[in-house]
Design a protein around this motif. Structure first.
Motif, PDB file in Angstrom:
ATOM      1  N   ASN A   1     -38.998  -0.202  -9.436  1.00  0.00           N
ATOM      2  CA  ASN A   1     -38.102   0.955  -9.431  1.00  0.00           C
ATOM      3  C   ASN A   1     -37.683   1.329  -8.011  1.00  0.00           C
ATOM      4  OD1 ASN A   1     -38.048   1.346 -12.233  1.00  0.00           O
ATOM      5  ND2 ASN A   1     -39.969   2.495 -12.182  1.00  0.00           N
ATOM      6  N   LEU A   2     -38.615   1.300  -7.086  1.00  0.00           N
ATOM      7  CA  LEU A   2     -38.304   1.668  -5.703  1.00  0.00           C
ATOM      8  C   LEU A   2     -37.325   0.701  -5.053  1.00  0.00           C
ATOM      9  CD1 LEU A   2     -41.883   2.700  -4.486  1.00  0.00           C
ATOM     10  CD2 LEU A   2     -39.901   4.231  -4.662  1.00  0.00           C
ATOM     11  N   VAL A   3     -37.541  -0.599  -5.232  1.00  0.00           N
ATOM     12  CA  VAL A   3     -36.684  -1.566  -4.558  1.00  0.00           C
ATOM     13  C   VAL A   3     -35.273  -1.554  -5.134  1.00  0.00           C
ATOM     14  CG1 VAL A   3     -37.185  -3.606  -6.021  1.00  0.00           C
ATOM     15  CG2 VAL A   3     -36.667  -3.918  -3.587  1.00  0.00           C
ATOM     16  N   ARG A   4     -35.154  -1.236  -6.422  1.00  0.00           N
ATOM     17  CA  ARG A   4     -33.815  -1.169  -7.020  1.00  0.00           C
ATOM     18  C   ARG A   4     -33.062   0.087  -6.602  1.00  0.00           C
ATOM     19  NH1 ARG A   4     -34.666  -2.210 -13.350  1.00  0.00           N
ATOM     20  NH2 ARG A   4     -36.469  -0.850 -12.956  1.00  0.00           N
ATOM     21  N   GLN A   5     -33.786   1.138  -6.263  1.00  0.00           N
ATOM     22  CA  GLN A   5     -33.128   2.381  -5.879  1.00  0.00           C
ATOM     23  C   GLN A   5     -32.954   2.519  -4.361  1.00  0.00           C
ATOM     24  OE1 GLN A   5     -31.615   4.469  -7.690  1.00  0.00           O
ATOM     25  NE2 GLN A   5     -32.487   4.480  -9.743  1.00  0.00           N
ATOM     26  N   PHE A   6     -33.889   1.971  -3.573  1.00  0.00           N
ATOM     27  CA  PHE A   6     -33.861   2.184  -2.125  1.00  0.00           C
ATOM     28  C   PHE A   6     -33.677   0.901  -1.311  1.00  0.00           C
ATOM     29  CE2 PHE A   6     -36.435   5.713  -3.827  1.00  0.00           C
ATOM     30  CZ  PHE A   6     -35.795   6.803  -3.251  1.00  0.00           C
ATOM     31  N   GLY A   7     -33.782  -0.267  -1.944  1.00  0.00           N
ATOM     32  CA  GLY A   7     -33.806  -1.507  -1.177  1.00  0.00           C
ATOM     33  C   GLY A   7     -35.210  -1.764  -0.663  1.00  0.00           C
ATOM     34  N   GLY A   8     -35.329  -2.363   0.518  1.00  0.00           N
ATOM     35  CA  GLY A   8     -36.645  -2.617   1.085  1.00  0.00           C
ATOM     36  C   GLY A   8     -37.406  -1.329   1.342  1.00  0.00           C
ATOM     37  N   VAL A   9     -38.676  -1.303   0.971  1.00  0.00           N
ATOM     38  CA  VAL A   9     -39.523  -0.120   1.140  1.00  0.00           C
ATOM     39  C   VAL A   9     -40.863  -0.555   1.714  1.00  0.00           C
ATOM     40  CG1 VAL A   9     -38.445   1.191  -0.750  1.00  0.00           C
ATOM     41  CG2 VAL A   9     -40.392  -0.327  -1.244  1.00  0.00           C
ATOM     42  N   PRO A  10     -41.645   0.392   2.263  1.00  0.00           N
ATOM     43  CA  PRO A  10     -42.966   0.015   2.765  1.00  0.00           C
ATOM     44  C   PRO A  10     -43.845  -0.556   1.655  1.00  0.00           C
ATOM     45  CG  PRO A  10     -42.344   2.175   3.594  1.00  0.00           C
ATOM     46  CD  PRO A  10     -41.321   1.803   2.558  1.00  0.00           C
ATOM     47  N   LEU A  11     -44.536  -1.638   1.954  1.00  0.00           N
ATOM     48  CA  LEU A  11     -45.500  -2.220   1.018  1.00  0.00           C
ATOM     49  C   LEU A  11     -46.879  -1.679   1.363  1.00  0.00           C
ATOM     50  CD1 LEU A  11     -44.465  -5.976   0.632  1.00  0.00           C
ATOM     51  CD2 LEU A  11     -44.581  -4.250  -1.176  1.00  0.00           C
ATOM     52  N   ARG A  12     -47.335  -0.759   0.561  1.00  0.00           N
ATOM     53  CA  ARG A  12     -48.668  -0.180   0.748  1.00  0.00           C
ATOM     54  C   ARG A  12     -49.590  -0.807  -0.288  1.00  0.00           C
ATOM     55  NH1 ARG A  12     -48.823   4.220   4.069  1.00  0.00           N
ATOM     56  NH2 ARG A  12     -46.818   5.160   4.672  1.00  0.00           N
ATOM     57  N   LEU A  13     -50.461  -1.709   0.154  1.00  0.00           N
ATOM     58  CA  LEU A  13     -51.308  -2.465  -0.759  1.00  0.00           C
ATOM     59  C   LEU A  13     -52.786  -2.199  -0.533  1.00  0.00           C
ATOM     60  CD1 LEU A  13     -49.389  -5.853  -0.467  1.00  0.00           C
ATOM     61  CD2 LEU A  13     -49.045  -4.029  -2.142  1.00  0.00           C
ATOM     62  N   GLU A  14     -53.090  -1.334   0.420  1.00  0.00           N
ATOM     63  CA  GLU A  14     -54.480  -1.010   0.721  1.00  0.00           C
ATOM     64  C   GLU A  14     -54.683   0.494   0.613  1.00  0.00           C
ATOM     65  OE1 GLU A  14     -56.618  -3.349   1.183  1.00  0.00           O
ATOM     66  OE2 GLU A  14     -55.167  -5.007   1.332  1.00  0.00           O
ATOM     67  N   VAL A  15     -55.932   0.899   0.456  1.00  0.00           N
ATOM     68  CA  VAL A  15     -56.271   2.316   0.360  1.00  0.00           C
ATOM     69  C   VAL A  15     -56.134   2.971   1.729  1.00  0.00           C
ATOM     70  CG1 VAL A  15     -58.140   3.947  -0.123  1.00  0.00           C
ATOM     71  CG2 VAL A  15     -57.813   1.968  -1.592  1.00  0.00           C
ATOM     72  N   THR A  16     -55.588   4.166   1.747  1.00  0.00           N
ATOM     73  CA  THR A  16     -55.514   4.952   2.982  1.00  0.00           C
ATOM     74  C   THR A  16     -56.772   5.795   3.095  1.00  0.00           C
ATOM     75  OG1 THR A  16     -53.098   5.049   2.865  1.00  0.00           O
ATOM     76  CG2 THR A  16     -54.201   6.698   4.231  1.00  0.00           C
ATOM     77  N   ASN A  17     -57.630   5.461   4.042  1.00  0.00           N
ATOM     78  CA  ASN A  17     -58.918   6.143   4.175  1.00  0.00           C
ATOM     79  C   ASN A  17     -58.933   7.197   5.270  1.00  0.00           C
ATOM     80  OD1 ASN A  17     -60.474   4.796   2.135  1.00  0.00           O
ATOM     81  ND2 ASN A  17     -60.454   2.963   3.439  1.00  0.00           N
TER      82      ASN A  17
END
Length: 502
Positions: free
Chosen positions: A154-170
């Motif tokens: 959904n994000l890439v279709r609406q905004f194009g390239g977006v940040p890839l957050r694949l890890e937990v933010t600690n």
């Protein structure tokens, strides 16, 4: 649904209890910049709560963002102009293609999507620390990888390239992303997650777990991802794996709450009308704001500025063929008031009564088997037009249920004659428009088929011509740049992201 709802409620209550206990033991808590997931992720029950918590973001997004950006950005729906109430112009600007990066609705869409992604990452980060069967572990991984992929799709279709957050933010040090990934990198991650999910998820569940995503869900989304990339052979291979589903005999029966997660349902957002925090409310949002209680039949809920949205357009209402049973199920052209018939169209598809004032029990469909059948037909046609065979059979199965005559090549009736690849493309687009109306497919279909700009320019001219005084300058003047939403200004500023051209 019983199990899924139970864990949602448990998760909510658990959060409340955790917050309360913090007050008592405030001085003994870890600094918020160093909270440890190990404090929660200890048992299989904890993991199940985490997985169900990952579904929760769908509920939040489904209540507003999905239809706002999937339908109201298209020629299917608009809004009922409310002259005295000008506090919701942000919604109108989405419809008119006048949004800016300061629009709060775009910020909400972005933030809620990344909240869902974060919850999926939490599960993936902690699943290996918990003792459980490989089957249960694989199912958990499959569920959250699919949900993460869906958010990114959904994000890439609406905004194009977006940040890839694949890890937990600690910690705060982890909060900044690496910047916007390329569109290709986002799609690579989506495909990786969906491919892995497809191998780990079951094909179906028992009645207690209905509503969870399956291997069929993964293949259905995979098919649409490949179609968006115009990789039709790969799309066809994935869509052909979506088995075990059938069309409901009656189109109207699909959307009745008693038929939730029915034989045609591949993926739908789960709502529970008896619990305020889990209930849906589409009936109220889509009812004309001046319809009183006539449309909702809810004497305890007043309609106001939050109603009159996602309103069917003339373009959509005129798209139905004579005798199409789907029309009366999907929409109404007006309502009967004490002053007589009022011509304010509204969506009926999600109007099935209420459990408590303001609370409905209606789920929202994301993928149905009819959607997949039409996609398979489209893929077959893209491989080469055939005057006979499976593509026509699939198209006409959907039409037959709607009470319409089949389309064939060489038909003497012009409206039913489909005798070329381009004519079949148009037939599929028309069928998807009415079959899937108000289910958040129309905008994405327009963009992936290259029709968004010409269709929306023509649609905009018709809308403005009805009452030029209602529309700001520049309304519906869609360009290539406006196919993408602007990145929320808050994210541009705090995460140092490059903005989309506007």
């Amino acid at each position: 649904m019983k199990t899924l709802s139970k864990y949602i409620i448990t998760t909510i209550l658990g959060t409340t209890l955790f917050t309360t206990s913090c007050k008592k033991y405030f001085l003994a808590q870890q600094p918020e910049s160093g909270l440890l997931g190990a404090n929660f992720w200890k048992t299989e029950s904890d993991l199940k709560q985490g997985v169900v918590g990952s579904y929760r973001s769908l509920r939040d997004l489904g209540l507003f963002s999905y239809w706002m950006f999937g339908e109201m950005r298209s020629d299917n729906t608009s809004f009922q102009y409310n002259a005295p109430q000008r506090g919701q112009e942000n919604r109108e600007l989405v419809d008119q293609f006048l949004v800016t990066s300061a629009n709060t609705l775009i910020q909400d869409f972005w933030q809620q999507s990344y909240t869902g992604i974060s919850r999926c990452n939490d599960v993936l980060n902690n699943v290996d620390r918990i003792q459980m069967s490989n089957e249960s572990k694989n199912q958990a991984i499959g569920e959250v990888k699919l949900l993460r992929a869906f958010h990114y799709f959904n994000l890439v279709r609406q905004f194009g390239g977006v940040p890839l957050r694949l890890e937990v933010t600690n910690s705060p040090d982890d909060a900044l992303s690496k910047g916007r990934a390329s569109v290709e990198e986002v799609y690579t991650q989506i495909l990786s997650d969906l491919t892995d999910a497809e191998t780990k998820l079951p094909a179906s569940y028992g009645s207690a777990d209905k509503g969870r995503v399956t291997s069929g869900t993964a293949n259905a989304i995979l098919g649409e991802v490949y179609m968006t990339q115009k990789k039709f052979p790969e799309a066809l291979a994935a869509l052909k794996k979506v088995t075990g589903y059938n069309l409901m005999p009656s189109y109207a029966d699909i959307f009745i709450p008693a038929n939730k997660n029915n034989q045609e349902s591949i993926f739908e957002i789960q709502y529970l009308g008896s619990v305020p925090d889990l209930a849906s409310n589409f009936m109220y949002q889509f009812a004309p704001f001046n319809s009183g209680t006539v449309v909702t039949q809810d004497l305890g809920t007043n309609l106001s500025f939050s109603s009159g949205w996602n309103t069917p357009t003339d373009d959509l209402m005129n798209a139905y063929e004579t005798g199409d049973k789907r029309r009366s199920t999907s929409l109404a052209e007006g309502f009967n008031s004490t002053a007589g018939f009022v011509a304010a169209p509204y969506i009926k598809k999600y109007n099935h009564g209420f459990i408590q004032p303001g609370q409905t029990n209606v789920n929202f469909p994301i993928i149905r088997y009819a959607d997949v059948m039409l996609e398979i037909a489209e893929c077959l046609n893209e491989s080469g037009f055939s005057a006979n065979g499976e593509a026509f059979n699939l198209l006409n199965s959907v039409r037959t249920r709607a009470g319409l005559s089949p389309k064939t090549a060489g038909n003497p009736i012009a409206a039913l004659n489909v005798n070329s690849q381009e004519a079949f493309r148009e037939a599929i687009a028309q069928e998807r428009k009415v079959e899937l109306a108000f289910e958040n497919h129309r905008w994405y279909d327009l963009v992936r088929t290259g029709k968004a700009i010409p269709v929306m320019l023509d649609h905009g001219k018709r809308e403005v011509a009805k009452n030029k005084d209602l529309y700001p300058a520049g309304s519906y003047l869609i360009t290539e740049n406006k196919l993408l939403l602007p990145i929320p200004q808050r994210e541009v500023t705090l995460d140092n992201l490059a903005q989309n051209p506007q």
